[in-house]
Design a protein around this motif. Structure first.
Motif, PDB file in Angstrom:
ATOM      1  N   GLN A  90     -57.536   8.653 -18.156  1.00 27.89           N
ATOM      2  CA  GLN A  90     -57.759   8.360 -16.723  1.00 27.89           C
ATOM      3  C   GLN A  90     -58.511   9.212 -16.742  1.00 27.89           C
ATOM      4  OE1 GLN A  90     -54.988   6.995 -14.999  1.00 27.89           O
ATOM      5  NE2 GLN A  90     -54.557   5.923 -16.788  1.00 27.89           N
ATOM      6  N   ASP A  94     -61.022  12.866  -8.093  1.00 29.62           N
ATOM      7  CA  ASP A  94     -60.673  11.477  -7.065  1.00 29.62           C
ATOM      8  C   ASP A  94     -62.116  11.702  -7.069  1.00 29.62           C
ATOM      9  OD1 ASP A  94     -61.754  14.210  -5.730  1.00 29.62           O
ATOM     10  OD2 ASP A  94     -60.316  14.098  -4.253  1.00 29.62           O
ATOM     11  N   ASP A 130     -60.021   6.195  -6.656  1.00 26.07           N
ATOM     12  CA  ASP A 130     -58.842   6.517  -5.538  1.00 26.07           C
ATOM     13  C   ASP A 130     -57.310   5.423  -6.945  1.00 26.07           C
ATOM     14  OD1 ASP A 130     -56.186   5.466  -4.822  1.00 26.07           O
ATOM     15  OD2 ASP A 130     -57.278   4.978  -2.797  1.00 26.07           O
ATOM     16  N   THR A 131     -56.561   6.805  -8.091  1.00 21.20           N
ATOM     17  CA  THR A 131     -55.755   6.211  -8.821  1.00 21.20           C
ATOM     18  C   THR A 131     -55.078   5.835  -8.173  1.00 21.20           C
ATOM     19  OG1 THR A 131     -55.455   8.626  -8.556  1.00 21.20           O
ATOM     20  CG2 THR A 131     -57.491   8.516  -9.781  1.00 21.20           C
ATOM     21  N   ALA A 132     -54.461   5.637  -7.089  1.00 17.68           N
ATOM     22  CA  ALA A 132     -52.661   5.315  -6.431  1.00 17.68           C
ATOM     23  C   ALA A 132     -53.979   4.182  -6.359  1.00 17.68           C
ATOM     24  CB  ALA A 132     -52.348   6.226  -5.727  1.00 17.68           C
ATOM     25  N   ALA A 133     -54.516   3.355  -6.199  1.00 16.81           N
ATOM     26  CA  ALA A 133     -55.135   2.410  -5.972  1.00 16.81           C
ATOM     27  C   ALA A 133     -55.898   1.525  -6.702  1.00 16.81           C
ATOM     28  CB  ALA A 133     -56.155   2.017  -4.584  1.00 16.81           C
ATOM     29  N   ARG A 134     -55.936   2.336  -7.725  1.00 11.45           N
ATOM     30  CA  ARG A 134     -56.494   1.810  -9.006  1.00 11.45           C
ATOM     31  C   ARG A 134     -58.270   1.068  -8.521  1.00 11.45           C
ATOM     32  NH1 ARG A 134     -55.966   4.714 -12.857  1.00 11.45           N
ATOM     33  NH2 ARG A 134     -56.575   2.497 -14.399  1.00 11.45           N
ATOM     34  N   GLU A 135     -58.491   1.768  -7.165  1.00 14.82           N
ATOM     35  CA  GLU A 135     -60.454   1.768  -7.349  1.00 14.82           C
ATOM     36  C   GLU A 135     -60.983   2.530  -7.249  1.00 14.82           C
ATOM     37  OE1 GLU A 135     -58.430  -2.235  -3.957  1.00 14.82           O
ATOM     38  OE2 GLU A 135     -58.893   0.062  -3.680  1.00 14.82           O
TER      39      GLU A 135
END
Length: 153
Positions: A90, A94, A130-135
């Motif tokens: 991971q 950010d 952007d880890t939530a959007a995986r971008e």
């Protein structure tokens, strides 16, 4: 019933980084089968944080590419083969950076690997992660161009 091994988290301090492959004392002793949750720093040891930070002003050679570890595996002997399983990777933050360094790397010529174009200028790019959007978002330095790319570590 199977028991899950304990997870040991290790976040090195700046003085615990290894700057070479080999020749460093272990930072921790572990048992075969132990699970480690490790933090690894980027190639610039976190010193490049904006597009104004250039490697020639931010990095002191040979302190580049810090390594986390080494770890002493109890019972391992010289010549043994150790199997390492990466369970999950991971991003640590950010943002991310990349650079071009004059006369260094695969994208520019050197006296050992001449190319037909002049050396690339030293520049730094900052990426939004952007880890939530995986971008990851790339933004050009010399235009309004940006592109979102899939985050697949």
């Amino acid at each position: 019933m199977t028991t899950r091994p304990a997870v040991t988290r290790f976040v090195p301090t700046a003085d615990q980084f290894a700057w070479t492959f080999g020749g460093c004392d272990p930072v921790m002793r572990i048992q075969p089968g132990d699970v480690l949750d490790l933090f690894t720093e980027d190639a610039f040891a976190g010193r490049i944080r904006s597009t104004d930070d250039l490697p020639s002003r931010s990095i002191t050679y040979p302190f580049i590419n810090p390594q986390t570890g080494p770890f002493y595996v109890e019972g391992a002997e010289p010549g043994d083969t150790l199997a390492i399983h990466l369970i999950d990777v991971q991003p640590a933050r950010d943002w991310a950076v990349s650079t071009t360094v004059p006369l260094f790397g695969a994208l520019t010529g050197t006296r050992f690997t001449p190319t037909l174009q002049p050396p690339l200028p030293e520049r730094t790019w900052l990426y939004s992660v952007d880890t939530a959007a995986r971008e990851v978002t790339y933004r050009a330095l010399d235009s309004d161009h940006s592109v979102r790319l899939p985050l697949q570590p």
